[in-house]
Scaffold this motif. Structure first.
Motif, PDB file in Angstrom:
ATOM      1  N   LEU A  66      44.618  -0.422 -38.248  1.00 25.24           N
ATOM      2  CA  LEU A  66      44.148  -0.871 -36.949  1.00 25.24           C
ATOM      3  C   LEU A  66      44.631  -2.293 -36.673  1.00 25.24           C
ATOM      4  CD1 LEU A  66      41.050   0.329 -35.530  1.00 25.24           C
ATOM      5  CD2 LEU A  66      41.027  -2.124 -35.591  1.00 25.24           C
ATOM      6  N   ARG A  67      44.461  -3.145 -37.651  1.00 21.29           N
ATOM      7  CA  ARG A  67      44.901  -4.540 -37.481  1.00 21.29           C
ATOM      8  C   ARG A  67      46.406  -4.641 -37.422  1.00 21.29           C
ATOM      9  NH1 ARG A  67      40.770  -6.431 -41.939  1.00 21.29           N
ATOM     10  NH2 ARG A  67      38.929  -6.213 -40.650  1.00 21.29           N
ATOM     11  N   ARG A  91      47.449  -3.806 -34.025  1.00 20.45           N
ATOM     12  CA  ARG A  91      47.121  -4.917 -33.126  1.00 20.45           C
ATOM     13  C   ARG A  91      48.080  -6.091 -33.308  1.00 20.45           C
ATOM     14  NH1 ARG A  91      42.121  -5.261 -30.664  1.00 20.45           N
ATOM     15  NH2 ARG A  91      42.189  -7.494 -31.024  1.00 20.45           N
ATOM     16  N   ARG A  92      48.451  -6.360 -34.553  1.00 20.30           N
ATOM     17  CA  ARG A  92      49.399  -7.447 -34.804  1.00 20.30           C
ATOM     18  C   ARG A  92      50.799  -7.115 -34.300  1.00 20.30           C
ATOM     19  NH1 ARG A  92      47.002  -7.668 -39.931  1.00 20.30           N
ATOM     20  NH2 ARG A  92      48.640  -6.345 -40.765  1.00 20.30           N
ATOM     21  N   ASP A 121      39.374   1.633 -45.891  1.00 26.66           N
ATOM     22  CA  ASP A 121      40.061   0.346 -45.777  1.00 26.66           C
ATOM     23  C   ASP A 121      41.430   0.507 -45.125  1.00 26.66           C
ATOM     24  OD1 ASP A 121      37.908  -0.874 -46.946  1.00 26.66           O
ATOM     25  OD2 ASP A 121      38.763  -0.892 -48.955  1.00 26.66           O
ATOM     26  N   HIS A 162      32.085   1.408 -25.541  1.00 24.83           N
ATOM     27  CA  HIS A 162      32.680   0.516 -26.543  1.00 24.83           C
ATOM     28  C   HIS A 162      34.098   0.973 -26.821  1.00 24.83           C
ATOM     29  CE1 HIS A 162      28.956  -1.488 -27.302  1.00 24.83           C
ATOM     30  NE2 HIS A 162      28.344  -0.364 -27.606  1.00 24.83           N
ATOM     31  N   ILE A 193      44.293   0.897 -51.872  1.00 27.68           N
ATOM     32  CA  ILE A 193      43.548   0.772 -50.613  1.00 27.68           C
ATOM     33  C   ILE A 193      42.827   2.093 -50.354  1.00 27.68           C
ATOM     34  CG2 ILE A 193      43.711   0.245 -48.156  1.00 27.68           C
ATOM     35  CD1 ILE A 193      46.430  -1.040 -48.689  1.00 27.68           C
ATOM     36  N   ARG A 206      41.075   0.396 -41.374  1.00 20.55           N
ATOM     37  CA  ARG A 206      40.947  -0.962 -40.827  1.00 20.55           C
ATOM     38  C   ARG A 206      42.261  -1.720 -40.931  1.00 20.55           C
ATOM     39  NH1 ARG A 206      37.573  -4.440 -42.983  1.00 20.55           N
ATOM     40  NH2 ARG A 206      38.254  -3.725 -45.015  1.00 20.55           N
ATOM     41  N   TYR A 233      43.360   2.391 -25.868  1.00 16.87           N
ATOM     42  CA  TYR A 233      41.961   2.298 -26.290  1.00 16.87           C
ATOM     43  C   TYR A 233      41.145   3.369 -25.599  1.00 16.87           C
ATOM     44  CZ  TYR A 233      42.818  -2.094 -28.666  1.00 16.87           C
ATOM     45  OH  TYR A 233      43.287  -3.037 -29.536  1.00 16.87           O
ATOM     46  N   ALA A 236      54.516  -5.437 -39.387  1.00 17.62           N
ATOM     47  CA  ALA A 236      53.105  -5.838 -39.495  1.00 17.62           C
ATOM     48  C   ALA A 236      52.412  -5.227 -40.715  1.00 17.62           C
ATOM     49  CB  ALA A 236      52.354  -5.442 -38.223  1.00 17.62           C
ATOM     50  N   LEU A 237      53.106  -4.387 -41.478  1.00 19.11           N
ATOM     51  CA  LEU A 237      52.444  -3.682 -42.580  1.00 19.11           C
ATOM     52  C   LEU A 237      52.508  -4.460 -43.891  1.00 19.11           C
ATOM     53  CD1 LEU A 237      53.494   0.037 -42.016  1.00 19.11           C
ATOM     54  CD2 LEU A 237      51.255  -1.001 -41.671  1.00 19.11           C
ATOM     55  N   PRO A 238      51.456  -4.361 -44.695  1.00 16.34           N
ATOM     56  CA  PRO A 238      51.465  -5.030 -45.993  1.00 16.34           C
ATOM     57  C   PRO A 238      52.345  -4.286 -47.004  1.00 16.34           C
ATOM     58  CG  PRO A 238      49.410  -3.835 -45.716  1.00 16.34           C
ATOM     59  CD  PRO A 238      50.170  -3.699 -44.425  1.00 16.34           C
ATOM     60  N   LEU A 268      41.922   7.461 -53.412  1.00 15.80           N
ATOM     61  CA  LEU A 268      42.207   6.139 -53.945  1.00 15.80           C
ATOM     62  C   LEU A 268      42.984   6.287 -55.248  1.00 15.80           C
ATOM     63  CD1 LEU A 268      41.391   3.068 -53.548  1.00 15.80           C
ATOM     64  CD2 LEU A 268      39.665   3.515 -55.286  1.00 15.80           C
TER      65      LEU A 268
END
Lengths: 214, 608
Positions: free
Chosen positions: A27-28, A31-32, A21, A44, A17, A24, A39, A86-88, A57
């Motif tokens: 971040l998700r 949020r999950r 990437d 914005h 990754i 992002r 924020y 929530a982590l991969p 990388l």
């Protein structure tokens, strides 16, 4: 509102990754996780998330750092548990603390490097004892020749049966960075043959005086 | 996962996480009875943006005993390594070679991806031609998606095609396979599968040709039906929709959650294949849309949500949906986007709702420059509406407008081409005539594409304009544009003619496709890789002419290569629409008057 510093590992397939990437992805994940992320309050609003030191990388790490902010204080165990859920695969948070040092304090990082080869120790020794270690560095203006001898500290060398295992201490942070691949490329050139890099793992991030970044 | 052998090469390629799997949301199973390799015939970045794949992936994986995995075409850097190191094409979840799967399923989204299919089968080590795969039942090479409406140029490579919407029929097919796999041969299975509604087994049909090259007869044998009807989900509120999606590490083309709000289209634009293929018009209720949107946002962590369909603003409850959703999206810091707004019903209140979230460029597609030509193509948009919408947009602070047009439309004259310049100039003038115009520089870009006639549209009879004619018209347009605020992007390419030939091609094009691939064609939709000469050589070698397929007027009586496929759009309706087009007569949207296309027969009631 409270600032947190998360320490996490980036291992296995997650080493593929890229830094952008990862941003992002985290971040998700936040949020999950359902954590009450803070924020920014501009026109914005975006989730405040900061990585003090990028990782190349393909490099693994057991000491990655990510800063973010929650709208309320929570027990570290709860933050860890929710985030990890929530982590991969390959990304794993192992500590949460209050940030102590600042990004600009970072000046060095330590890497474990595994090079493929059964008798490389002497070659490596000759390599780092050159009067100059010249290498090509890619810059915006093209290739630039530079001497990395003063930047490169080799803390240990162990020849295992199939691998040469190095512990390198390299400059990191805003005041100058040296990528492991620059060193391994220079070594290959010196050796005059391809030497495959089996693994690189960042072990520690340091501030001045070899104090660990906390 | 990926094969072990690949490990030492992953850092040599761009974006290695295209090839690793391991994303959040991927489904892995310890064991599965039937394995399905869902192949998208383009690279990961494109395929991972595709909504249909997300739906069918989750749908199959809901079944405990079935396992669906993802497969994409590698970028050339990776392909070279795979070929050099003899690494066969694998599925991302298990890392296992897809040649050992039960099903290898491709989605046919655009014609120029066909060579990628051959390349992927080759990379997988699967014989390209169906006849060479033997009597062993697996792997079955199948395909669905919009281009399955004329799959003839691919007929020799596939065991079967799935027509229409896959939510039910994919599982019926896998169930049949599970029942027959122990004892049946490939042929026996295919004969049985041909009895399922929506399954087309090309090897069970013999095609006869007239001397002039047109189709004389399509003859089924071994009990295959004379007509194969597409499948349709009649109730969108009951229709399966995923609650989880795979979240890529790299940024795909569309990096967001998509909630499908409706299927079909009420508009009947005569050039638009999707507008006819996806009929009848069916909506999800506002409640269903909002519930699915919230579930997916929550489970994925995405902060970008798109309400997708062919024409989202045609949803009868669009304002209600926006009102409900905007409360949630604002609170959760989610951007809501409506990708397919229409000029004529782009109301001020919808505009205001969308702009509370984000201001970016606006994109409209008037498609033709004059009212006469817009009437011909039934793009029911007037100049006043274009102006009105642009005015709302400019008042709303937009300063970037993109306008899309087509060239080479039936009955098009130079007046129509100049009309593109006139219309665009009027938009420029509108902006500068506004006293309270937004700060910032006006930027209008127009982009033109060559019209490609497609099956199951009223223009399926029409010839495509020759390249020389398009080039001449482009020069006319360039000359007619005066303002420096207008940026024109148009490119000519032989891709359009190949697309047109494949779209309306017959079975003889299988040989052309094979030779084009042999000549080195793949990733043809990527302009840097497309090379027309490979295609022309392939046509020549097979003594076929692309112009026969692309640039020839077809009579209303001609048997089309796809005449045995029933998309519930009657030939009579298409002829009538074609005649109206030539008289520049419009047809009202379905919601106002039923035009009698025939699609509502699957509902057993009028659409509205």
């Amino acid at each position: 509102m409270k600032d947190y510093r998360v320490l996490f590992e980036k291992k296995g397939i997650s080493k593929y990754i890229s830094h952008l990437d990862l941003n992002r992805c985290m971040l998700r994940a936040i949020r999950r996780s359902g954590l009450p992320a803070w924020y920014t309050e501009g026109f914005h609003p975006h989730l405040y998330l900061m990585f003090p030191l990028a990782l190349s990388l393909g490099t693994e790490s057991i000491c990655e750092v990510m800063d973010f902010r929650l709208t309320e204080a929570l027990p570290p165990e709860e933050i860890l548990q929710k985030l990890n859920a929530a982590l991969p695969e390959g990304l794993h948070a192992f500590a949460v603390r209050e940030p102590h040092d600042q990004t600009q304090d970072i000046c060095q990082a330590e890497y474990l490097v595994r090079l493929s080869g059964s008798a490389l120790a002497d070659l490596w020794d000759a390599f780092i004892h050159q009067p100059q270690i010249l290498t090509q560095k890619r810059t915006k203006k093209g290739l630039k020749e530079m001497d990395i001898k003063s930047m490169l500290i080799c803390e240990s060398v162990i020849q295992e049966s199939q691998e040469l295992v190095l512990m390198l201490l390299l400059p990191a942070g805003n005041d100058g960075n040296l990528n492991v691949s620059v060193v391994t490329d220079a070594f290959q050139n010196f050796a005059g043959k391809p030497i495959s890099v089996n693994a690189v793992c960042r072990m520690k991030i340091f501030c001045r005086n070899q104090k660990e970044f906390l | 996962m990926f094969p072990d052998k690949l490990k030492s090469y992953l850092l040599e390629v761009q974006k290695p996480s295209r090839y690793t799997g391991g994303e959040i949301g991927q489904v892995c199973k310890q064991k599965a009875e039937v394995r399905f390799a869902f192949c998208f015939p383009d690279i990961y970045d494109v395929g991972m943006s595709h909504l249909g794949m997300k739906i069918l992936y989750s749908l199959i994986n809901e079944r405990k005993e079935y396992w669906c995995e993802r497969v994409f075409a590698p970028w050339p850097d990776m392909e070279n390594i795979m070929r050099r190191e003899h690494i066969l094409l694998y599925a991302l979840e298990s890392g296992e070679e897809i040649r050992n799967f039960d099903f290898i399923g491709f989605t046919l989204q655009y014609e120029m991806s066909y060579t990628n299919i051959l390349n992927m089968l080759d990379l997988a080590g699967v014989p390209l031609f169906q006849k060479d795969r033997g009597e062993q039942i697996m792997p079955l090479v199948v395909a669905g998606g919009p281009c399955a409406c004329n799959p003839e140029p691919l007929a020799d490579f596939f065991d079967l095609f799935i027509l229409g919407e896959g939510e039910e029929v994919n599982l019926e097919l896998m169930d049949l396979y599970q029942k027959m796999r122990g004892h049946a041969s490939r042929t026996e299975f295919l004969k049985a599968a041909a009895q399922i509604e929506g399954i087309y087994v090309p090897s069970l049909y013999e095609i006869q040709y007239h001397e002039d090259g047109t189709v004389k007869a399509i003859l089924p044998h071994d009990g295959a039906p004379s007509h194969i009807r597409k499948r349709v989900m009649t109730d969108m509120n009951q229709c399966y929709y995923p609650e989880h999606v795979v979240i890529p590490f790299i940024e795909p083309i569309h990096d967001r959650i998509s909630v499908e709000v409706l299927r079909g289209c009420i508009r009947g634009c005569r050039f638009c294949q999707a507008g006819f293929l996806y009929r009848p018009f069916r909506e999800k209720s506002a409640g269903t849309v909002c519930q699915q949107a919230v579930t997916l946002c929550r489970n994925s962590g995405y902060d970008e949500l798109s309400l997708s369909s062919l024409s989202t603003s045609d949803h009868s409850q669009i304002e209600q949906i926006l009102d409900q959703l905007l409360v949630y999206t604002a609170e959760q810091h989610i951007n809501l986007s409506l990708p397919s707004l229409r000029i004529d019903n782009f109301s001020k209140s919808v505009m205001e709702k969308v702009t509370t979230i984000r201001k970016s460029g606006l994109t409209f597609a008037p498609e033709a420059g004059t009212q006469r030509l817009r009437d011909v193509i039934n793009k029911n948009v007037t100049e006043e509406e274009v102006m009105h919408t642009c005015q709302i947009a400019f008042e709303g602070g937009y300063t970037t407008v993109k306008l899309y047009f087509m060239m080479g439309l039936p009955t098009e004259t130079d007046e129509d081409i100049k009309g593109i310049a006139d219309l665009t100039q009027k938009v420029v003038n509108l902006f500068y005539d506004m006293p309270d115009r937004a700060k910032g520089k006006l930027q209008i870009s127009i982009s033109t594409a060559t019209f490609v006639p497609k099956p199951f549209t009223p223009f399926e009879f029409e010839p495509q304009a020759e390249k020389s004619e398009i080039l001449r018209k482009q020069a006319v347009l360039k000359k007619a544009i005066k303002s420096k605020k207008i940026k024109v992007s148009m490119h000519v390419s032989d891709i359009s003619q190949m697309e047109a030939a494949l779209a309306r091609g017959d079975r003889r094009l299988c040989a052309v496709l094979y030779d084009a691939w042999k000549n080195g064609s793949h990733l043809d939709s990527w302009e840097e890789f497309f090379d027309a000469s490979r295609w022309y050589e392939a046509f020549q070698k097979n003594q076929l002419d692309p112009a026969f397929y692309a640039n020839r007027t077809r009579s209303y009586e001609e048997i089309m290569p796809w005449s045995h496929l029933d998309y519930m759009i009657s030939r009579k309706f298409l002829i009538h629409e074609n005649q109206k087009a030539h008289q520049a007569q419009t047809t009202a949207p379905c919601r106002e008057t039923c035009a009698g296309c025939g699609a509502n027969q699957c509902l057993g009631r009028p659409c509205f």
